[in-house]
Each structure stands twice: as C-alpha cells, then as structure tokens.
Design a protein around this motif. Sequence first.
Motif, PDB file in Angstrom:
ATOM      1  N   ILE A   1      46.561  38.185  49.161  1.00 25.45           N
ATOM      2  CA  ILE A   1      46.890  37.390  47.976  1.00 25.45           C
ATOM      3  C   ILE A   1      46.121  37.960  46.789  1.00 25.45           C
ATOM      4  CG2 ILE A   1      46.817  35.104  46.908  1.00 25.45           C
ATOM      5  CD1 ILE A   1      48.721  35.149  49.217  1.00 25.45           C
ATOM      6  N   GLU A   2      46.828  38.372  45.761  1.00 30.37           N
ATOM      7  CA  GLU A   2      46.191  38.958  44.586  1.00 30.37           C
ATOM      8  C   GLU A   2      46.615  38.199  43.331  1.00 30.37           C
ATOM      9  OE1 GLU A   2      47.461  42.991  44.653  1.00 30.37           O
ATOM     10  OE2 GLU A   2      46.228  43.547  46.385  1.00 30.37           O
ATOM     11  N   ASN A   3      45.898  38.496  42.246  1.00 26.86           N
ATOM     12  CA  ASN A   3      46.240  37.949  40.927  1.00 26.86           C
ATOM     13  C   ASN A   3      46.208  36.424  40.888  1.00 26.86           C
ATOM     14  OD1 ASN A   3      46.738  40.591  39.949  1.00 26.86           O
ATOM     15  ND2 ASN A   3      48.809  40.535  40.835  1.00 26.86           N
ATOM     16  N   THR A   4      45.195  35.842  41.531  1.00 24.90           N
ATOM     17  CA  THR A   4      45.000  34.402  41.398  1.00 24.90           C
ATOM     18  C   THR A   4      44.284  34.119  40.082  1.00 24.90           C
ATOM     19  OG1 THR A   4      42.929  34.537  42.634  1.00 24.90           O
ATOM     20  CG2 THR A   4      44.909  33.981  43.874  1.00 24.90           C
ATOM     21  N   ASP A   5      44.668  33.033  39.437  1.00 23.27           N
ATOM     22  CA  ASP A   5      44.018  32.601  38.199  1.00 23.27           C
ATOM     23  C   ASP A   5      43.161  31.393  38.497  1.00 23.27           C
ATOM     24  OD1 ASP A   5      45.215  34.516  36.474  1.00 23.27           O
ATOM     25  OD2 ASP A   5      47.089  33.358  36.566  1.00 23.27           O
ATOM     26  N   VAL A   6      42.110  31.213  37.695  1.00 24.62           N
ATOM     27  CA  VAL A   6      41.234  30.062  37.872  1.00 24.62           C
ATOM     28  C   VAL A   6      41.142  29.295  36.567  1.00 24.62           C
ATOM     29  CG1 VAL A   6      39.894  31.116  39.712  1.00 24.62           C
ATOM     30  CG2 VAL A   6      39.135  31.364  37.348  1.00 24.62           C
TER      31      VAL A   6
ATOM     32  N   LEU B   1      40.783  54.040  41.483  1.00 20.45           N
ATOM     33  CA  LEU B   1      39.429  54.490  41.835  1.00 20.45           C
ATOM     34  C   LEU B   1      38.466  53.322  42.002  1.00 20.45           C
ATOM     35  CD1 LEU B   1      38.925  57.628  39.539  1.00 20.45           C
ATOM     36  CD2 LEU B   1      39.734  57.533  41.902  1.00 20.45           C
ATOM     37  N   LEU B   2      38.688  52.220  41.274  1.00 19.39           N
ATOM     38  CA  LEU B   2      37.782  51.073  41.339  1.00 19.39           C
ATOM     39  C   LEU B   2      38.093  50.241  42.590  1.00 19.39           C
ATOM     40  CD1 LEU B   2      35.516  49.434  40.061  1.00 19.39           C
ATOM     41  CD2 LEU B   2      37.243  48.196  38.724  1.00 19.39           C
ATOM     42  N   GLN B   3      37.174  50.277  43.549  1.00 17.78           N
ATOM     43  CA  GLN B   3      37.379  49.590  44.824  1.00 17.78           C
ATOM     44  C   GLN B   3      36.994  48.116  44.770  1.00 17.78           C
ATOM     45  OE1 GLN B   3      38.930  51.290  47.382  1.00 17.78           O
ATOM     46  NE2 GLN B   3      39.103  52.817  45.750  1.00 17.78           N
ATOM     47  N   ARG B   4      35.872  47.843  44.105  1.00 14.28           N
ATOM     48  CA  ARG B   4      35.430  46.455  44.010  1.00 14.28           C
ATOM     49  C   ARG B   4      34.424  46.323  42.887  1.00 14.28           C
ATOM     50  NH1 ARG B   4      32.567  48.688  48.210  1.00 14.28           N
ATOM     51  NH2 ARG B   4      30.351  48.098  48.416  1.00 14.28           N
ATOM     52  N   ILE B   5      34.152  45.055  42.517  1.00  8.75           N
ATOM     53  CA  ILE B   5      33.232  44.752  41.434  1.00  8.75           C
ATOM     54  C   ILE B   5      32.379  43.567  41.858  1.00  8.75           C
ATOM     55  CG2 ILE B   5      35.029  43.367  40.327  1.00  8.75           C
ATOM     56  CD1 ILE B   5      33.740  43.927  37.644  1.00  8.75           C
ATOM     57  N   GLY B   6      31.109  43.587  41.490  1.00  7.72           N
ATOM     58  CA  GLY B   6      30.210  42.503  41.866  1.00  7.72           C
ATOM     59  C   GLY B   6      29.284  42.123  40.729  1.00  7.72           C
TER      60      GLY B   6
ATOM     61  N   VAL C   1      34.033  32.911  28.826  1.00 12.54           N
ATOM     62  CA  VAL C   1      34.672  33.964  29.616  1.00 12.54           C
ATOM     63  C   VAL C   1      34.178  33.892  31.059  1.00 12.54           C
ATOM     64  CG1 VAL C   1      35.008  36.454  29.876  1.00 12.54           C
ATOM     65  CG2 VAL C   1      34.874  35.451  27.588  1.00 12.54           C
ATOM     66  N   THR C   2      35.104  33.845  31.997  1.00 14.39           N
ATOM     67  CA  THR C   2      34.725  33.718  33.409  1.00 14.39           C
ATOM     68  C   THR C   2      34.655  35.084  34.079  1.00 14.39           C
ATOM     69  OG1 THR C   2      37.009  33.544  34.179  1.00 14.39           O
ATOM     70  CG2 THR C   2      35.905  31.494  33.527  1.00 14.39           C
ATOM     71  N   PHE C   3      33.946  35.131  35.187  1.00 16.93           N
ATOM     72  CA  PHE C   3      33.885  36.366  35.955  1.00 16.93           C
ATOM     73  C   PHE C   3      35.270  36.762  36.463  1.00 16.93           C
ATOM     74  CE2 PHE C   3      33.608  38.342  40.196  1.00 16.93           C
ATOM     75  CZ  PHE C   3      33.064  39.560  39.814  1.00 16.93           C
ATOM     76  N   ASP C   4      36.091  35.763  36.742  1.00 17.83           N
ATOM     77  CA  ASP C   4      37.429  36.062  37.230  1.00 17.83           C
ATOM     78  C   ASP C   4      38.228  36.855  36.191  1.00 17.83           C
ATOM     79  OD1 ASP C   4      39.390  35.441  39.463  1.00 17.83           O
ATOM     80  OD2 ASP C   4      40.516  34.689  37.736  1.00 17.83           O
ATOM     81  N   GLN C   5      38.043  36.487  34.892  1.00 15.51           N
ATOM     82  CA  GLN C   5      38.720  37.240  33.840  1.00 15.51           C
ATOM     83  C   GLN C   5      38.200  38.681  33.793  1.00 15.51           C
ATOM     84  OE1 GLN C   5      37.919  33.773  30.986  1.00 15.51           O
ATOM     85  NE2 GLN C   5      39.634  34.826  29.985  1.00 15.51           N
TER      86      GLN C   5
END
Length: 803
Positions: free
Chosen positions: A639-644, A742-747, A726-730
Amino acid sequence: MKISINRLKDFIQLEHSPEEIADLLTGSGLEVEGIELFESIKGGLEGVVIGEVLTCEKHPNADKLSITTVDTGEAVVPIVCGAPNVSKGQKVVVAKEGCMLYPVTGEPFEIKKAKIRGEVSQGMICAEDEIGIGESHAGIMVLDTDLPNGTPAAEYFKVIRDHVLEIGLTPNRADAASHLGVARDLKALLKRETCLPSVEEFKVDNTSRNIPVKIESAEDCPRYAGLTISNIKVGPSPEWLQNYLRALDLEPINNIVDITNFILHDLGQPLHAFDADKISGGKIIVKKLPKGYPFVTLDDKERKLSGEELMICDEKGGLCIAGIFGGKGSGVSDETTSVFLESAYFSPDVIRKGAQHHGLKTDASFRFERGTDPNMPVYALKRAAILIKEIAGGEITSEISDFYPNPVADFEIKVSYANIHRLIGKEISREEIKTTLENLDIRYIGETEKNITVAVKPYRVDVTREADVIEEVLRIHGFDNVPLSENLNSDYLAEHPSKDLNKLQYKLSEVLSGLGYFEIITNSLTKPIYVEKSGFLNPENNVEILNKLSEDLGVMRQTLLFSGLEVLAHNINRRQKDLKLFEFGTTYQKASEGYNEEKKLAIFLTGDKAAESWLEPSKQVAFPDLYAVIDLLCDKLGIENTDVEIIHNAPFDYGLKLKLGTKDLGYIGVVNEKLCKLAEVKQEVLYAELSWDLLSKKSKGLKKYADISKFPEVRRDLSLVIDKEVTFDQIKKIALKSGGKLLQRIGVFDVYQGEKIESGKKAYALSFYLQDKEQTLTDKIIDKTMGRLISTFENEVGALIRK
C-alpha cells in the motif's frame, strides 16, 4: 435437551445400547452431544450388599466400638463398627472392601482394609447418610428382609439406573423437543411402531366446579383447553416421578407441578396449573393487559408489561404470562385443594416477543415460541388429569373446555420424484420413499407418475416445502448411504477473487505476531452506553438486538475499540500491563436502506515497550511505536501513497486520520482518557483501526523476498527548518517522488523545537539511504540526487537547509 432412555423405551421398543441410539439419532439430524449415567442413588451402591451380623463383641481397646463378624454372602469378614445399635443376628447394609461410598455430606471415600485400635476391619456397616439415601446418622440401618446374604443393596433399595442423552436441538426441530418427538424419529429409523399411553380411563366425575373460559385474543391463542380437579392433596411426588425429573436435571417441587413438567418433557406440551380458589370471579380470560401493568411472577419479581404479552387473567387481573411464566398469586401451594389445569396452543410470535421482552427463557416458552402441536392439548390434558388423580387424589369436577374455532390444517405439499433423486444424489425406490414418509406421519394423499402429494401434520413446523420433504427422506435414508461421485464438482454463481483474503489475513497475523502482538477475538455484541458516551458514534446507527440476552449485549458494535478496551482492562486488572493486541473483526451500522457491515483491523498498544531490566530503564510506548507498525503493515501489503490528516477529536486526544486516495483508510492515536475509563482502563492506550476491506482490496499481496544487492548502500543526512504544520509524511512523499529509484528509504533521527530557531518553526534531522541495484554509486550521482532533494524541499515546503 435431555432425553431419558428408560422413558424412551416406554414409547418404542429398544434393545440398542445408548451409544447405538445416539449414533442413530445423530445420523438423522438430532445430534447427541453427550451421554450421562443417572443413578437414583449416586454410585449405584456398587459393592454394597445385604449382610448378616454373626457375632458382636466389645472392642478391647475402645469403649464405643464393637468387633463384629459379618456374612457378606461371599465370605465372613471382620468389621469394626462404632454404631450403638449394632448387635448379633441383624440384617445390615455392608460396604465391601474396595467399594466407593457417596455420603449425603462430605467427599466420596473408598472402603479399605484397616486396623482400628489394633483390630482388623474389612468393610463397613452403613448408616443411611453414609450411602446417600437419607439424613440419619443415629445408627446403622437394620433391615427387615429375607433376602439372602450377598444380595446387592441396589436390588433392595430399587436403585434406578438410566442413561440420559444430551441432544443439541436445532431451532427448526421443535417437534423433537420431547420423548415422544425423539421416539417418532426412531420409529422411522427402526421401522417399528410407537406406543402412546392410553387415556381411555379418563372420565369426568362431576361438574360441580366449572370454570368458564373467554378468549379475547383468538389470533394469539388459536386453541385453549382446561378442566378443574378438586379435593386434591398437594405433597411430594412418588420416587419414580422424582427420579424421572432428576435424570433431566429438574428439581422436584410438588406432585402437581411435577406432573405438568412430566407431561411437558414426555409429550412436548406445556401445561399450567392454577390454584382454582385464587381465580377471582371463577372465570379465565385470555387477553392482553395495558402497557406498564405491574405483574409479580413466581420468582417474586415485579415485571412491567409491554402490552404485547398474552396474559391469562381472571376478573381482577393477570394470573400468568401465557406460555412463559406463572404468577405468584395463583400458583399451586401446599394449601391448594383444587386446580384449574390449562393446556393450550399459543402463537409462536406472541410468546417469542413476551419472552424476549422480559428476558425469560423457560421450558414452556422454549417450545411455544418454536411451535407446538395444536392437536395435542386435549390428549395432554387428559393424561395429566389421570396422573393427578392417581398421585394426588381428587376428582375431575368439570368437563373439558376446548376453544378451537379454526383447527389448524395439515400442510399439503407436492413433491417431484425427479427432484427427490436430484437433490439426494441417488435414486431411491418409491417404496422406500413412501414407507419413510408414512413412518414420519407424512401421509400420501395423491400420486401421479412424476409427482406425489403429501399431507404433513402441523406439529412439523419445519416441513412446509418440497425441499423440506426431500430432506426428511434423506435424513432417514442416511447421509452416509449417499455415495460420492468419482468426479466431484460444484457450480457457483459468484466470481472467485484472485486474492485469497483468508491467506492474506493469516500472513498479516503472522507479521503482527512476529512483532510481539497477540490476536484477540471479541464479541460483536456490546453495551449501548459506549456509543452514547463515545462522542464520535451516532446512536441512531446502532443495530439493536431484538432478543437481547442482557442490556450489556444490546447492540452490535460500531467500532472494535470498546471490546478491545475490555480485554485490556481484564488483563491489566491481573497485573499484565504491557500489552500488544490486534483483532480482525466486523463492525455494524444502520444505513438508509438496510445495514452496513465492514471488516476492520484493530491494533492496541499500552504499557512499556519492554520488560524492565538492569540493562536499560523501562520506557513507555509512544505514538511513533504504533505508527511504525502501521507503516510496516502498509509496506508489507504494497500500500503506497497514503495521506495523513492530524485530528484532535474523539476517540483520540490526538491522532492521525489515514486516507487512501479519497477514501478513509482508518485512524491512529492516543485514546481519550474518559473513553478508557468508560471501559475501566486506567493507563494510556494507543489505538489504530483500519478498514481491512479497503486494505485487502487495494493490497498488491504480501511483498516477496528479494536478493540482497551486491552494491553498497550510501547514507546522507540533511537538517531542515520547516513550518510546524508540515508533517513528516509530507516530507517523505516529496523525497520519494524527487529521489527517484535511487532513494530506498528515509528516516528521522532528531526533531527540535525551541528558542534557537524561529517561532512557528521546527527542525528535522533526516537520513536518506541511496542505492543502485546495478552499479556502485559515484559521488557525482549522489551529489546530484541530494541537490535535487534540497531544491525540492526549498521550493515545495519552504525549507531552510541548515549547513
């Protein structure tokens, strides 16, 4: 439902073992769930015999003991006895060595060889209470009998042994809710006749006490019969009747009430006995009373009537809630000398509504609300009257009043032979079909080459269609006698989904279990008060239960929150405070047309993250801990592109609403303290509720394992100063879109808000993980990617990049 095999044998000849009878009934649809042994004296006096005291001398070492020798038929044994009345020449009851005794009070005990004050004792001479037949312990029983020594005591005391079948009666088989009903099935299975007790000896002694009956609600009471019996003597029932009732787990009350219970379980026809002297005006009226009318039932409780119950009344008011429960003021007591005996056929609907309104489930209402035999009341009345005269004395002092203006006709059903063979799956001879139906009291009334027309008696409330008649033939023929085809196949109308939703749920359960979560399953019924005080649920959407067992189980749940909180409270009260739980369950709501049902996934998190240890202090779970689980589940499901969307309304103090496109996926947050207290939870609870219907529909299936890349991963860090809104989700969505493949993940490894940055701002320290699955990344490619990310952050969210 319990059925006595001893009594069953009075209706039909049976030489089969209890197990064989159970198998026969289960195979025909009356599932026998267990077989119990009933003994009128517990233990059946196994190992207890009639003996004779041959010698009796004082014990040399104890003043209150005697040394006896007793002939038990097999041997002469020494027994030390403490009873003051023991003496030579007595016939006594002897418990032999090795037998088990069940006293009236205290625990069962085994008779063992012993030395009592230095003298050997190999048995026991018994008092009444020691073998469970009475209360007396004043001395041993001395018998006046010529029975030979060694005769089993069970023969002397006429111990009744019976096997009782526990039948799990399905709601459609109201006709089998009696010994007669079960005998009818055995009649068809064994092809032998049943025998009903004769009522030919019934006769009216005089008509000195006629109690007229008036029916004001004929629709609710199609048939009502009654008669008066005078000069009776109320007292205990004879042993045979008490044993019959005890075998069925019923407590004997008095001879009149016990006879009505006997008839109910024997024939399936409930009866009710009124004290005739308490019928005001000497007249019975069957009608409905106004809403709110106070009525005291036999259990001393005052109940307010709904106005929908059918009542048995006299000229002053109510005597009995018809077919459900008797009234305190008109019941049979020890002082009763005359009774009016009622035997009726009530509409199942009116009895069902009354029983549900008052929460009363009696043996009578169980049968009436499913449908009794409208042709049974008068026969049952005669049978009961004969037994009352036999057991309680008296005389029948009125003719039978029988209100039955519109007799219920048999059901006429046309059945195709082709359909019989098609639905059963094999061809059965017409002779067998005819014999089977006739043995089930289903008469042939017409036949052609292709069809038959049958008449079904009205006590078979479940046989009203062609398919029902065919089912009757099949269950007597035997399901096991229908062979399976070599090539099994099935037809279906619905399209099968490509996804296996059960497998998907199971796999996701494994993921959650691997994270330390425990699955729970809770009741779909819940308390109405939760909705009323929730602040986010609409009471008008409640799906109310018409036949509710209690107010605490009055509505279907609109959310999984409160049933889960009850589980948390149960565990926390038992000192299990660190909990991770999840549940797949259904919620229910009224809709403009019909009802809405939706499958949900609920997750609960409370207490500490890990058990306290010397390595590190305990730490309470926090919002990100649960969000990380939701993020992982969405990732697993593809599941991708969920909004909060941030929320601060019930049921949360704060939380997030999750959206998938334009549809609400669910919400996650810290449960409001007041709602926790409503379920008696006194610690912070994190809760997520997701639409499993939407998740499973949008899921691409669980992610498959992939080979580990041969090329290394690179990490780069950035510090952004951005607006507080601004949320981290954005940030994450912008980064994944701009960073490309190239970007695998973000933390996030740090968040700061304080005096060192501008008011209304916050600082994020972010880590970006870059990797190319086909080659090693160069500094040029890395710098280009990070430059693109920085530019995007500055342009889309006004970020200030801290150097």
